[in-house]
Write an enzyme that holds these catalytic residues in place. Structure first.
Site, PDB file in Angstrom:
ATOM      1  N   GLU A 251      28.100  -8.934  35.355  1.00 50.57           N
ATOM      2  CA  GLU A 251      27.369  -9.965  36.089  1.00 50.57           C
ATOM      3  C   GLU A 251      25.894  -9.961  35.711  1.00 50.57           C
ATOM      4  OE1 GLU A 251      26.149 -11.103  40.709  1.00 50.57           O
ATOM      5  OE2 GLU A 251      27.718  -9.613  40.327  1.00 50.57           O
ATOM      6  N   ARG A 252      25.312  -8.782  35.617  1.00 50.51           N
ATOM      7  CA  ARG A 252      23.882  -8.700  35.309  1.00 50.51           C
ATOM      8  C   ARG A 252      23.586  -9.085  33.866  1.00 50.51           C
ATOM      9  NH1 ARG A 252      23.403  -3.333  39.152  1.00 50.51           N
ATOM     10  NH2 ARG A 252      23.097  -4.545  41.064  1.00 50.51           N
ATOM     11  N   THR A 374      18.025  -7.610  42.838  1.00 55.34           N
ATOM     12  CA  THR A 374      16.624  -7.949  42.595  1.00 55.34           C
ATOM     13  C   THR A 374      16.008  -7.055  41.515  1.00 55.34           C
ATOM     14  OG1 THR A 374      15.810  -6.398  44.262  1.00 55.34           O
ATOM     15  CG2 THR A 374      16.365  -8.627  45.022  1.00 55.34           C
TER      16      THR A 374
END
Length: 388
Positions: A251-252, A374
C-alpha cells in the site's frame, strides 16, 4: 499478456500499456473530469469500462478473472492516471486493485476468491476497506468497532463507525476491521470481515468534502447490529491485524509510486508552460532562476523515481520490507509536495486557479503525506528500526 509477466519498466509492452491508459484518458476522462470533480464522484458505469480494458486486477491469476501479471502492471496503470493529473482515479484503483484484491488473493477462501475476484476484475463489484475510525487513523490498535458472535443468530453482530473510506459510495462490499476478542490487545484480537452491502443495519454517510481528490468518493460508514456469517471472515479469526501489517508495504509503495508519477507529469507541464509564458519581453524559460529551479526539481524527481523503481523490483521479488517501504512513502510524498508547490509558483496567479491542472495536483498531493500512514508514523517506523 505472457510477456508482461517479465516486462521491465522501460519495455515495449509497458510503454504500450501506458499509451493505452493515455488513450483512455484522452477519450473518456479529459472532457468529463471537471464535472466529476464537482459532483464528487466518477460514474458507476466507468468501473465496467475499466474492467473491459483490462485495467482492473491485472495481478490476479487468470483463473480468478485477472491477467496474471506482476505488480509492475498494476502500478503502471495507477501511475499513468496520476501522471495525467487524474489522481482520484489512482486512489480509487489503488484500494480496489492493490489492497483489497490482494487481501482476497492471499487470505481468502477458495469460494471467496472465486466469487469476488472475477467480479472485481470486470467492475461488476467495487470493493472498499474500512479501517480508519473517527478516533483511530494511523494507530489501528485504537479501533472501537466490534464483531461479537451471537449464537442465537449464528452470526457476528457488527457495530461501529468508519470514516475516510475510499469507494464508500460505490462499493458493493466492504472489508471491515473489527475487534472480536475484547479481552486482549487489538493486535491479537482483530478480525477482517467481508460485508456485502446494502444490508440491514448498514448505512452510508454523505460523500465527504475534501481539499483535493474531489472525484474520489470518500465516505463515513455505519454498522448497527449488522449480521455477518462466519464464512465472511477473511483470513483467520483474531489475525486481522497481522494481515493488515503484511500488506502495508504494498500500500505504501503504490502511494510512493503515484507521488513520483504526479511529480513527473506536473514538471513536464511546467516546462511547457514556461516556454510559452511571456514576461518582460521574453519567455519565462530564458531566466536563469527558472532554469536552475527546474533543474533542481528534475534531479529530485529522478532520484525519487530510482528509489521507487528499486522498491517496485523488491516487491515483485517478495523482498520489500516494511522499513524500506516506509522510507519510500516518506521521501516520495514529501518531495511531491515540495516539487508541485515550486511548479505552481511558475504559473503565478494562474496556478492558483482550479482550471489549471497544477492547482488540482497541488491540492491532491496534500493527502499523500497522511493516508497509508502519516509521514510522522513513517519516521517512527524507520527510527525504531535504526535503534532496535
Amino acid at each position: 499478456m505472457t510477456e508482461l509477466k517479465k516486462a521491465s519498466s522501460n519495455s515495449e509492452e509497458i510503454q504500450l500499456l501506458r499509451k493505452s491508459v493515455q488513450e483512455f484518458c484522452r477519450k473518456e476522462v479529459v472532457g468529463n473530469y471537471a464535472a466529476w470533480e464537482k459532483q464528487g464522484n466518477i460514474p458507476r458505469e466507468l468501473w465496467g469500462r475499466l474492467g473491459e480494458l483490462g485495467f482492473l486486477l491485472p495481478e490476479v491469476p487468470e483463473e480468478y478473472g485477472g491477467l496474471g501479471t506482476t505488480f509492475l502492471y498494476s502500478t503502471t496503470i495507477i501511475e499513468e492516471f496520476s501522471r495525467q493529473g487524474f489522481n482520484s482515479f489512482a486512489a480509487n484503483l489503488s484500494v480496489h486493485d492493490t489492497i483489497i484484491a490482494q487481501y482476497l488473493l492471499n487470505y481468502g477462501t477458495e469460494s471467496q476468491k472465486k466469487y469476488y475476484l472475477p467480479k472485481m476484475a470486470t467492475g461488476e463489484l467495487v470493493g472498499a476497506i474500512a479501517m480508519t475510525e473517527p478516533a483511530a487513523g494511523s494507530d489501528l490498535q485504537g479501533i472501537k468497532t466490534t464483531a461479537i458472535y451471537d449464537s442465537e443468530k449464528s452470526a457476528y453482530l457488527l457495530n461501529g463507525s468508519k470514516t475516510f473510506i475510499t469507494n464508500g459510495q460505490h462499493c458493493d462490499f466492504v472489508v471491515v476491521v473489527a475487534k472480536t476478542d475484547l479481552d486482549v490487545k487489538p493486535s491479537r484480537g482483530t478480525t477482517l470481515f467481508i460485508v456485502d452491502v446494502p444490508v440491514n443495519g448498514f448505512e452510508r454517510g454523505s460523500n465527504l468534502e475534501k481539499i483535493g481528490l474531489h472525484s474520489c468518493d470518500t465516505s463515513e460508514l455505519f454498522f448497527e447490529d449488522v449480521q455477518v456469517k462466519e464464512t465472511a471472515i477473511l483470513g483467520e479469526k483474531n489475525q486481522g491485524f497481522k494481515i493488515l501489517m503484511s500488506e502495508l508495504p504494498r500500500e505504501r509503495l503504490i502511494v510512493a509510486n503515484s507521488a513520483v508519477a504526479s511529480m513527473e507529469g506536473v514538471l513536464q507541464e511546467t516546462v511547457h508552460y514556461v516556454k510559452d509564458r511571456e514576461l518582460f519581453g521574453t519567455t519565462l524559460d530564458t531566466f536563469q532562476n527558472t532554469r536552475f529551479v527546474l533543474a533542481e526539481m528534475k534531479t529530485k524527481v529522478r532520484v525519487q523515481r530510482s528509489f521507487a523503481n528499486e522498491c517496485t523490483d523488491l516487491l515483485i521479488h517478495g523482498k520489500l520490507d516494511t522499513v524500506t517501504a516506509s522510507m519510500a512513502k516518506l521521501s516520495c510524498t514529501e518531495i511531491q509536495g515540495e516539487v508541485i508547490d515550486q511548479c505552481l509558483q511558475f504559473f503565478g496567479g494562474y496556478g492558483y486557479m482550479t482550471e489549471y491542472p497544477v492547482a488540482r495536483a497541488y491540492a491532491d498531493a496534500r493527502v499523500q503525506r497522511i493516508y497509508g500512514g502519516t509521514s510522522e508514523v513513517m519516521k517512527l517506523i524507520i527510527s525504531k528500526d535504526m535503534f532496535s
